[in-house]
Design an enzyme around this catalytic site. Sequence first.
Site, short mmCIF file in Angstrom:
data_model
loop_
_atom_site.label_atom_id
_atom_site.label_comp_id
_atom_site.label_asym_id
_atom_site.label_seq_id
_atom_site.Cartn_x
_atom_site.Cartn_y
_atom_site.Cartn_z
CG ASP A 25 0.70 7.40 2.84
OD1 ASP A 25 1.50 6.85 3.62
OD2 ASP A 25 0.11 6.79 1.93
CG ASP A 27 4.69 3.22 0.26
OD1 ASP A 27 5.66 3.54 -0.42
OD2 ASP A 27 4.78 2.65 1.37
N GLY A 72 -1.40 0.86 4.39
CA GLY A 72 -1.23 1.92 5.37
C GLY A 72 -0.87 1.45 6.76
NE ARG A 75 7.97 -4.63 6.86
CZ ARG A 75 9.19 -4.31 7.29
NH1 ARG A 75 9.86 -5.15 8.05
NH2 ARG A 75 9.74 -3.16 6.97
CB SER A 150 7.52 2.38 4.50
OG SER A 150 8.68 1.77 3.97
CG ASN A 152 12.16 -0.43 3.39
OD1 ASN A 152 13.13 -0.76 4.04
ND2 ASN A 152 11.19 -1.28 3.08
CG ASP A 208 -2.74 5.65 -0.89
OD1 ASP A 208 -2.53 4.68 -1.64
OD2 ASP A 208 -2.12 5.81 0.19
#
Length: 256
Positions: A25, A27, A72, A75, A150, A152, A208
């Site tokens: 992952d 972020d 996780g 969006r 994401s 991004n 996480d």
Amino acid sequence: MRRPGHHGRVTSLGLPPGIRACLFDLDGVLTRTATVHAAAWKEMFDAFLRSRKGAGFRPFDPVADYDEYVDGLPRADGVRSFLASRGIRLPEGRPDDPPERDTVHGLGTRKNALVLEKIKEMGVQAYEGSVRYAQAVRTAGLRRAVVSSSANCRDVLVAAGIADLFEVRIDGLVAAERALPGKPHPDTFLAAARDLGVTPGQSAVFEDALAGMEAGRAGAFGFVVGVDRVGQAAALRSHGADVVVRDLDELLGDSP
């Protein structure tokens, strides 16, 4: 219950023998962007909640609400999940809705604009222990992918200076192109394993988020590592982690 192939012996990477690929992952595991995302969610949701008439304002909690409802998730799923927790339903709208539109996609656009602003202001830092671990994985000859909800993801990897460490990227853009459901479904991790030419049982998942733990368990991956950045080790274990660490370099055989 232990997954097939998971047993006591581990390699110098802290993984069971037979693991041929690592699926990371982004972020909160590789980069320190989870707090940036939490701040952007809070700013967006608090402004939206204040604008609603009739109900007392209760702000978005950047720890409890973030972990429970948005961490996780893709969006739009995060928007729906948190609003549902407050008994709010909005029209879906369209993915290209502008940020001022009060739709699920409009709020998502607003949040994304905020997170890009914050990343531009603050930059992106990678966790040194995670970078060290990913480099050790590459040196050991294991395959490597980033799996993130994401859109991004590529920009964040480049900004953090770690894009070259990974062979495959399954992010929000790829998931949309391939119509892959996001976490807690395992589909994005399964796609990464497939693109790397390995089976789920030969792959380790590093996450996480609680939704990421569930994805690892649902996909029957060979090993699931929970990364505890916010003091939720027990929750990570109960959602599917085989082992929980505070930083990935704890898994290295040469760590103190």
